[in-house]
Structure formats: C-alpha cells, structure tokens
Motif scaffolding. Structure first.
Motif, mmCIF file in Angstrom:
data_model
loop_
_atom_site.group_PDB
_atom_site.id
_atom_site.type_symbol
_atom_site.label_atom_id
_atom_site.label_comp_id
_atom_site.label_asym_id
_atom_site.label_seq_id
_atom_site.Cartn_x
_atom_site.Cartn_y
_atom_site.Cartn_z
ATOM 1 N N GLY A 98 0.857 -1.193 0.000
ATOM 2 C CA GLY A 98 0.000 0.000 0.000
ATOM 3 C C GLY A 98 0.881 1.226 0.000
ATOM 4 N N LYS A 104 7.085 7.540 2.521
ATOM 5 C CA LYS A 104 7.652 6.992 3.769
ATOM 6 C C LYS A 104 8.836 6.092 3.482
ATOM 7 N N ASP A 121 0.443 -1.591 -4.807
ATOM 8 C CA ASP A 121 -0.740 -0.769 -4.509
ATOM 9 C C ASP A 121 -1.864 -1.082 -5.488
ATOM 10 N N ILE A 122 -3.083 -0.875 -4.981
ATOM 11 C CA ILE A 122 -4.271 -1.094 -5.813
ATOM 12 C C ILE A 122 -4.510 0.103 -6.740
ATOM 13 N N GLN A 148 -1.877 -4.439 -7.492
ATOM 14 C CA GLN A 148 -2.512 -5.649 -6.944
ATOM 15 C C GLN A 148 -3.460 -5.300 -5.806
ATOM 16 N N ASP A 149 -4.545 -6.073 -5.700
ATOM 17 C CA ASP A 149 -5.426 -5.993 -4.535
ATOM 18 C C ASP A 149 -4.956 -7.071 -3.561
ATOM 19 N N PHE A 150 -4.164 -6.655 -2.549
ATOM 20 C CA PHE A 150 -3.588 -7.689 -1.670
ATOM 21 C C PHE A 150 -4.567 -8.159 -0.596
HETATM 22 C C1 LIG Z 1 -3.846 4.482 4.292
HETATM 23 S S1 LIG Z 1 -3.023 4.544 2.744
HETATM 24 C C2 LIG Z 1 -1.303 4.407 3.254
HETATM 25 C C3 LIG Z 1 -0.344 4.974 2.239
HETATM 26 C C4 LIG Z 1 1.116 4.980 2.721
HETATM 27 N N1 LIG Z 1 1.649 3.630 2.866
HETATM 28 C C5 LIG Z 1 1.220 5.713 4.040
HETATM 29 O O1 LIG Z 1 1.416 5.051 5.069
HETATM 30 O O2 LIG Z 1 1.083 6.938 4.029
HETATM 31 C C6 LIG Z 1 -3.346 2.923 2.159
HETATM 32 C C7 LIG Z 1 -2.672 2.600 0.833
HETATM 33 O O3 LIG Z 1 -2.891 1.217 0.558
HETATM 34 C C8 LIG Z 1 -3.491 1.055 -0.718
HETATM 35 N N2 LIG Z 1 -4.444 -0.054 -0.576
HETATM 36 C C9 LIG Z 1 -5.571 -0.073 0.168
HETATM 37 N N3 LIG Z 1 -6.175 -1.279 0.089
HETATM 38 C C10 LIG Z 1 -5.395 -2.019 -0.736
HETATM 39 C C11 LIG Z 1 -5.491 -3.352 -1.219
HETATM 40 N N4 LIG Z 1 -6.493 -4.154 -0.866
HETATM 41 N N5 LIG Z 1 -4.520 -3.814 -2.060
HETATM 42 C C12 LIG Z 1 -3.484 -2.998 -2.432
HETATM 43 N N6 LIG Z 1 -3.345 -1.727 -1.999
HETATM 44 C C13 LIG Z 1 -4.281 -1.240 -1.164
HETATM 45 C C14 LIG Z 1 -4.158 2.370 -1.042
HETATM 46 O O4 LIG Z 1 -4.283 2.599 -2.426
HETATM 47 C C15 LIG Z 1 -3.245 3.371 -0.345
HETATM 48 O O5 LIG Z 1 -2.194 3.793 -1.171
#
Ligand SMILES: C[S@@+](CC[C@H](N)C(=O)[O-])C[C@H]1O[C@@H](n2cnc3c(N)ncnc32)[C@H](O)[C@@H]1O
Length: 329
Positions: A98, A104, A121-122, A148-150
């Motif tokens: 994500g 970060k 990331d999705i 990917q949707d993890f």
């Molecule tokens: C709360 S944000 C955090 C972003 C960054 N890592 C930070 O800590 O500032 C969540 C991130 O995870 C990604 N994300 C959310 N659900 C996801 C999923 N099921 N699969 C992949 N990425 C996902 C979102 O697109 C977003 O970029």
C-alpha cells in the motif's frame, strides 16, 4: 509561492517497471459492491477509497496536524533511523504494501540501503507517477511497481527477489482489518517470504478519544471529502447514481471495539439505483466505510506472534501514540 515545476518527460531507460497482477473482473467487483450495499447494514470496503483522487486526498490527510498517525510515525522514523537500520540490515528487498506516494519508504532509503524496492498498490495510476518521480531521485535503485489488490492475497511476481524480503506496512493500515483478519493477512505475508523475511509495521495506539476523533474528522473537511469520494468511485464501478451531496461524513471512536468507525450518513431518504437493483436508505441510515483498529503495544505483539512473526523491537514516540514494530519470520 513556489513556482510550478515544468513537467519533464523521463527517458525510457529510467522508467520503473510496473507489473499489473491479475485484477478481479469488473463483474466480481460489481458483485462485491452490490452485496455490501444490499446488506442490512450497508458497507463499502475501504480499498474502494483509492481511485486517483482518493489517493491524492489521502496524501492531503497525512499533511494535517490532526492526523497524528503520520506525524508520530515520521517522528519515530526520524529519531530511530539508526536503530532501525541496525536491526534490519542493508541490502533488503524492500516490499512496500500500500505504497501510496512512496514517501515513507523513500525517507528510509538512505539509512536502509535496500537492493530492490517493490511497491504494491491497488491505485495503479497514482503509483505509476509516484514511482517515476522516485526513480528520477534514485536512478541506481532497482524499482518495481506491482498493481494488486492484496486483500485477496499477496502474490509477488518473479522479479521480486525471494531472499531478504522486508515487508513494510506503515501508517497503521493494518488497523483496517479486524484483529482476526489481521492475523490471517500477516500470516499470508509470512508465507510470502523466505526464512530470513522481516516485517516493519506501524500501529496506531489507543489514546485519548478526543485526539482519535479529531484525526478522522478534521475541521477543514479533508477526511470528509476522502470518505465521500468513495461514492463517486463506487458510482463509476457499479454504474450507481449516488449523489454525494446527500451524504455526510461521520467518524466516531467505538471504545468497546477499540476502533474508529467511518460512515456515510444519508441526509434525506435516498434511493440509490444501479443496473438490476436498488437500495433505499432512510434519512440517518449509514454506510460503514472503514474501521481503524487501535492497539496496546503488548496486544499487537501477541497478534504478531499468532501470525507467525517474532517481534524483535518496538519503538514508540514520547506520548506513546504510535508504535513501530520490527519482527522476524
Ligand atoms: C492508508 S493509505 C497508506 C499509504 C502509505 N503507505 C502511508 O502510510 O502513508 C493505504 C494505501 O494502501 C493502498 N491499498 C488499500 N487497500 C489495498 C489493497 N487491498 N490492495 C493494495 N493496496 C491497497 C491504497 O491505495 C493506499 O495507497
């Protein structure tokens, strides 16, 4: 005011590779969204926040004073950089789960000196632009983007080196899972690394309720816009006629569950229609869009152990608002 930078086209040689893993079909996405909206207590999964605008709105949230998770986590990274680097060691395969705008991870590159950076990331378009900027700043680092949707399981492509994987899951995103789901997710991560895999994970801690509530309901309304934007995204995916103006943002700390809940509340009686179905919402009825679980450090350490990880270090900020855990497989 800072002048706007002139966009420059990046030479192809330094463009990072982006691998799109198999996405759920449009039909599966519509079925998942319809099931959530038709449930007696309507829900939308938080992963649907992140269309391109949602990703920008989340980046704006992290700049708010009220949003303590980002600020306190950054404080820990800055103060403990040397200890973190000594614990993790150099030359890891840095897998950012994500990754969002990748900011970060990028701040840790100098200290951790990874051999490869794999950002998952999705929200693929947003990730692509973030990685293009990052590659310009780090031309010698091997960078790979993975769309990917993890939530449905993490599968890394063969290009991601198998040894010395460091799974990086900051920002307390783990809080979006209920504790039993978090164990399943972290267990799957464990299975996705070799015996030398490591985990660096940020966790928001239980604290004063006023601080928690302000973090998810800022006076500028950025979090409200982020929450309401999910209706625009879902409207497009499901071809549903949501009118964003008819919904208000609600965020509340539920102490019994130790979680912030975000909802969208109907401001009037509303009927939402999409091909083949409709859902009526009475005024005041809500759609549950996010949970963000908060932990005590010792409870989270237990959760890591239950998922097969061995917690090695935990670093807290001075007020004990946030914890950064380092764990080994
Ligand atoms: C709360 S944000 C955090 C972003 C960054 N890592 C930070 O800590 O500032 C969540 C991130 O995870 C990604 N994300 C959310 N659900 C996801 C999923 N099921 N699969 C992949 N990425 C996902 C979102 O697109 C977003 O970029």
């Amino acid at each position: 005011m800072k002048p706007l930078a002139t966009p420059t086209r990046m030479p192809d040689t330094v463009r990072p590779r982006l691998v799109q893993m198999q996405l759920p079909s449009a039909q599966d996405v519509r079925a998942e969204l319809a099931a959530g909206l038709l449930a007696p207590r309507a829900t939308i999964a938080p992963k649907y926040f992140y269309d391109e605008l949602g990703s920008h709105l989340f980046a704006a949230i992290t700049a708010l004073d009220e949003y303590t998770p980002t600020r306190t986590e950054a404080e820990i990274f800055a103060r403990r950089r040397g200890e973190i680097a000594a614990a993790v060691g150099p030359e890891t395969v840095f897998v950012d789960l994500g990754a969002g705008n990748c900011a970060k991870a990028a701040r840790l590159f100098g200290a951790l000196r990874p051999r490869q950076y794999a950002a998952v990331d999705i929200s693929v378009d947003f990730l692509r632009s973030a990685l293009e900027c990052l590659q310009r700043e780090h031309p010698d680092l091997e960078i790979l983007g993975i769309g990917q949707d993890f939530a449905r399981g993490l599968a890394l492509p063969g290009e991601v080196h198998a040894q010395r994987r460091l799974f990086f899951y900051p920002g307390s995103s783990i809080g979006n899972f209920a504790p039993d789901e978090a164990i399943v997710f972290l267990h799957r991560l464990h299975a996705c690394g070799a015996e030398d895999a490591q985990l660096l994970i940020g966790v928001d801690l239980i604290k004063d309720e006023a601080v928690l509530n302000a973090a998810y309901d800022d006076p500028l309304g950025v979090t409200a816009a982020f929450n309401r934007n999910v209706l625009r995204h879902v409207g497009r995916l499901l071809d549903a006629d949501f009118d964003v103006a008819q919904w208000k943002h609600v965020a509340l700390y539920a102490a019994r569950e130790a979680r912030i809940e975000m909802h969208l509340e109907a401001l009037a009686d509303v009927t939402v229609r999409w091909p083949g179905a409709e859902r009526r919402f009475a005024r005041g009825e809500r759609i549950h869009t996010e949970n963000s679980y908060k932990y005590r450090p010792e409870t989270f350490a237990e959760l890591l152990r239950a998922a097969g990880w061995n917690p090695r270090h935990v670093w807290l900020d001075d007020r004990a608002w946030f914890a950064l855990f380092h764990a080994a497989a």
